[in-house]
Write a protein that holds these residues in place. Structure first.
Motif, mmCIF file in Angstrom:
data_model
loop_
_atom_site.group_PDB
_atom_site.id
_atom_site.type_symbol
_atom_site.label_atom_id
_atom_site.label_comp_id
_atom_site.label_asym_id
_atom_site.label_seq_id
_atom_site.Cartn_x
_atom_site.Cartn_y
_atom_site.Cartn_z
ATOM 1 N N ASP A 76 12.405 3.825 -14.513
ATOM 2 C CA ASP A 76 13.433 3.191 -15.348
ATOM 3 C C ASP A 76 14.852 3.463 -14.873
ATOM 4 O O ASP A 76 15.760 2.686 -15.125
ATOM 5 N N ARG A 77 15.031 4.581 -14.183
ATOM 6 C CA ARG A 77 16.368 4.941 -13.669
ATOM 7 C C ARG A 77 16.594 4.424 -12.250
ATOM 8 O O ARG A 77 17.544 4.815 -11.603
ATOM 9 N N LYS A 78 15.693 3.555 -11.785
ATOM 10 C CA LYS A 78 15.768 2.925 -10.465
ATOM 11 C C LYS A 78 15.532 3.904 -9.311
ATOM 12 O O LYS A 78 15.862 3.624 -8.167
ATOM 13 N N ILE A 79 14.936 5.055 -9.606
ATOM 14 C CA ILE A 79 14.590 6.034 -8.580
ATOM 15 C C ILE A 79 13.196 5.699 -8.062
ATOM 16 O O ILE A 79 12.280 5.428 -8.845
ATOM 17 N N ILE A 80 13.039 5.726 -6.753
ATOM 18 C CA ILE A 80 11.744 5.407 -6.154
ATOM 19 C C ILE A 80 10.745 6.503 -6.492
ATOM 20 O O ILE A 80 10.963 7.673 -6.193
ATOM 21 N N GLU A 81 9.662 6.109 -7.145
ATOM 22 C CA GLU A 81 8.591 7.038 -7.516
ATOM 23 C C GLU A 81 7.542 7.147 -6.410
ATOM 24 O O GLU A 81 7.047 8.222 -6.132
ATOM 25 N N PHE A 82 7.171 5.992 -5.846
ATOM 26 C CA PHE A 82 6.180 5.996 -4.779
ATOM 27 C C PHE A 82 6.238 4.701 -3.995
ATOM 28 O O PHE A 82 6.865 3.723 -4.425
ATOM 29 N N ALA A 83 5.589 4.706 -2.851
ATOM 30 C CA ALA A 83 5.415 3.500 -2.047
ATOM 31 C C ALA A 83 3.945 3.121 -2.118
ATOM 32 O O ALA A 83 3.069 3.990 -2.111
ATOM 33 N N LEU A 84 3.689 1.837 -2.188
ATOM 34 C CA LEU A 84 2.326 1.316 -2.229
ATOM 35 C C LEU A 84 2.131 0.419 -1.014
ATOM 36 O O LEU A 84 2.895 -0.513 -0.799
ATOM 37 N N LEU A 85 1.121 0.730 -0.229
ATOM 38 C CA LEU A 85 0.756 -0.085 0.918
ATOM 39 C C LEU A 85 -0.605 -0.700 0.618
ATOM 40 O O LEU A 85 -1.553 0.025 0.307
ATOM 41 N N LYS A 86 -0.678 -2.025 0.682
ATOM 42 C CA LYS A 86 -1.927 -2.737 0.393
ATOM 43 C C LYS A 86 -2.090 -3.869 1.390
ATOM 44 O O LYS A 86 -1.113 -4.436 1.854
ATOM 45 N N SER A 87 -3.334 -4.187 1.653
ATOM 46 C CA SER A 87 -3.653 -5.330 2.492
ATOM 47 C C SER A 87 -5.043 -5.810 2.128
ATOM 48 O O SER A 87 -5.860 -5.044 1.625
ATOM 49 N N ASP A 88 -5.303 -7.054 2.409
ATOM 50 C CA ASP A 88 -6.660 -7.559 2.183
ATOM 51 C C ASP A 88 -7.441 -7.639 3.488
ATOM 52 O O ASP A 88 -8.613 -7.998 3.489
ATOM 53 N N LYS A 89 -6.806 -7.291 4.626
ATOM 54 C CA LYS A 89 -7.515 -7.349 5.902
ATOM 55 C C LYS A 89 -7.263 -6.159 6.824
ATOM 56 O O LYS A 89 -8.071 -5.882 7.692
ATOM 57 N N ILE A 90 -6.167 -5.445 6.636
ATOM 58 C CA ILE A 90 -5.846 -4.295 7.487
ATOM 59 C C ILE A 90 -6.337 -3.022 6.804
ATOM 60 O O ILE A 90 -6.056 -2.805 5.633
ATOM 61 N N PRO A 91 -7.053 -2.156 7.530
ATOM 62 C CA PRO A 91 -7.507 -0.895 6.933
ATOM 63 C C PRO A 91 -6.328 0.075 6.783
ATOM 64 O O PRO A 91 -6.083 0.915 7.629
ATOM 65 N N ILE A 92 -5.629 -0.075 5.691
ATOM 66 C CA ILE A 92 -4.398 0.678 5.445
ATOM 67 C C ILE A 92 -4.629 2.186 5.523
ATOM 68 O O ILE A 92 -3.753 2.934 5.949
ATOM 69 N N ALA A 93 -5.813 2.655 5.142
ATOM 70 C CA ALA A 93 -6.092 4.098 5.190
ATOM 71 C C ALA A 93 -5.953 4.649 6.602
ATOM 72 O O ALA A 93 -5.663 5.836 6.776
ATOM 73 N N ALA A 94 -6.129 3.820 7.620
ATOM 74 C CA ALA A 94 -5.972 4.280 9.003
ATOM 75 C C ALA A 94 -4.501 4.443 9.382
ATOM 76 O O ALA A 94 -4.183 5.204 10.299
#
Length: 171
Positions: A76-94
């Protein structure tokens, strides 16, 4: 390549992750339909070793990381809490093994960050000192329970020294 996987899948060629109880790096080839996990004989016949697998993983993970645009989630204070990386084809965990991964988020989260890889296609990145990841346990466990291939409920600390498990999301 090496990709984080649940230990219970008992892949034949794995590398441990420091302090991890439920997660390993498993050797695989990336195909059009996803990972093809190596058997011990395939690994040997291909002349692979940990150094070669690590080098190829870093190169491939760096290329994949360049293809993903992280979503920065703010409070709510516009401070970055986390980044989210998602994909439907790239194995993001790698991508956490890409040398550029730390550089990508260091300006936002500092030199030590917390990484959670609930499934093969989702990674959460938190600052290493704030400890805010527990506030998002429902979101993380929801990603773990999704239909996507599971990776881990463990929480990892990522620094220039490497990756190590530091906790787990309990249900």
């Amino acid at each position: 390549m090496l990709v984080a996987q649940p230990k219970f899948l008992a892949h034949k060629v794995t590398q441990p992750i420091s302090a991890a109880k439920e997660t390993v790096f498993a050797a695989a080839r990336w195909t059009d339909i996803g990972p093809d996990f190596a058997t011990a004989s395939e690994w040997s016949e291909a002349g692979m070793d940990v150094q070669k697998a690590t080098a190829s993983t870093r190169a491939l993970a760096a290329a994949w990381l360049r293809e993903v645009k992280p979503q920065l989630v703010r409070n709510d204070r516009k401070i970055i809490e986390f980044a989210l990386l998602k994909s439907d084809k790239i194995p993001i965990a790698a991508t956490v093994l890409a040398p550029e991964f730390l550089k990508e988020f260091e300006d936002v989260f500092g030199p030590k960050m917390i990484v959670v890889m609930p499934n093969l296609y989702t990674v959460f990145v938190f600052p290493g000192i704030a400890g805010t990841q527990n506030a998002y346990s429902d979101l993380i466990l929801g990603a773990w329970h999704s239909k996507l291939p599971k990776v881990s409920r463990e929480v990892f600390e990522l620094t220039a020294s490497g990756i190590r498990a530091v906790g787990i999301f309990e249900e």
